[in-house]
Design an enzyme around this catalytic site. Structure first.
Site, short mmCIF file in Angstrom:
data_model
loop_
_atom_site.label_atom_id
_atom_site.label_comp_id
_atom_site.label_asym_id
_atom_site.label_seq_id
_atom_site.Cartn_x
_atom_site.Cartn_y
_atom_site.Cartn_z
N ASP A 1 0.57 -0.91 -0.06
CA ASP A 1 -0.28 0.18 -0.01
C ASP A 1 1.37 1.19 0.27
O ASP A 1 2.09 0.86 0.68
CB ASP A 1 -0.63 0.10 1.20
N THR A 2 0.47 2.34 -0.59
CA THR A 2 1.00 3.55 -0.74
C THR A 2 0.92 4.56 -0.52
O THR A 2 -1.03 4.77 -1.01
CB THR A 2 1.61 3.50 -2.50
#
Length: 194
Positions: free
Chosen positions: A72-73
């Site tokens: 996840d960013t």
């Protein structure tokens, strides 16, 4: 070892493929719950949530050793997390705030590996500093009209048309794209030796 990417991100798929990985794509449908106080802890938690979801779904059907890769960013500015914009107005507000300033891009990665009868988990994050040049309102509106910012944390993609506004980065470029592939490779290599 079989690899499963728990993400539908075309950018993550591209980075894994470029690095020579053979993998299946099985996007997680887990409901994202923000837990943790810092951007680093939040992305690690979201990556772990996605990886656990796909690991649990895959466990009964796999006949070989496998590793699930969850990621996840998020984009953060002054400690505030900037997600994907809900509309063009929000994209403009985010990009205006980031123009001529430095912000951080965090990617959390969770690796869950089943090797024989044993389960191993590693979770980590990478942070990259990104600085934008000053960007005029007209330039921002022109970029927003392309539609490019609408599915991206922080409302921009470093690998697309917005690249002309990136003054400098400190850290891993691929992390900003969505997956710190070098760190991922070395973490997986260490896990193979367990």
């Amino acid at each position: 070892m079989k690899y499963i990417l728990a993400s539908a991100s075309p950018r993550r798929k591209e980075l894994l493929a470029q690095a020579g990985f053979t993998f299946d794509v099985c996007p997680s449908g887990a409901e994202e719950r923000i837990e943790g106080e810092s951007p680093a802890k939040i992305v690690e938690g979201l990556a772990a949530l996605k990886a656990r979801d796909i690991f649990d779904k895959s466990l009964g059907s796999m006949t070989e050793d496998f590793t699930v890769i969850g990621a996840d960013t998020v984009v953060a500015y002054q400690g505030e997390i900037l997600g994907k914009p809900t509309d063009q107005e929000e994209a403009l507000a985010m990009l205006s705030m980031l123009a001529d300033r430095t912000h951080q891009v965090y990617t959390g990665v969770c690796l869950i590996q089943m090797k024989g009868e044993k389960k191993y988990t590693r979770t980590f994050h990478v942070c990259t500093q990104v600085t934008f040049y000053p960007v005029s309102r007209e330039e921002l509106l022109s970029y927003i009209r392309t539609g490019d910012p609408m599915d991206k944390a922080g409302s921009y993609g470093i690998q697309g048309p917005f690249a002309v506004h990136i003054k400098e980065i400190q850290g891993d470029y691929n992390n900003v794209v969505g997956l710190p592939i070098a760190k991922l490779y070395h973490e997986l290599r260490e896990m193979e030796e367990i």
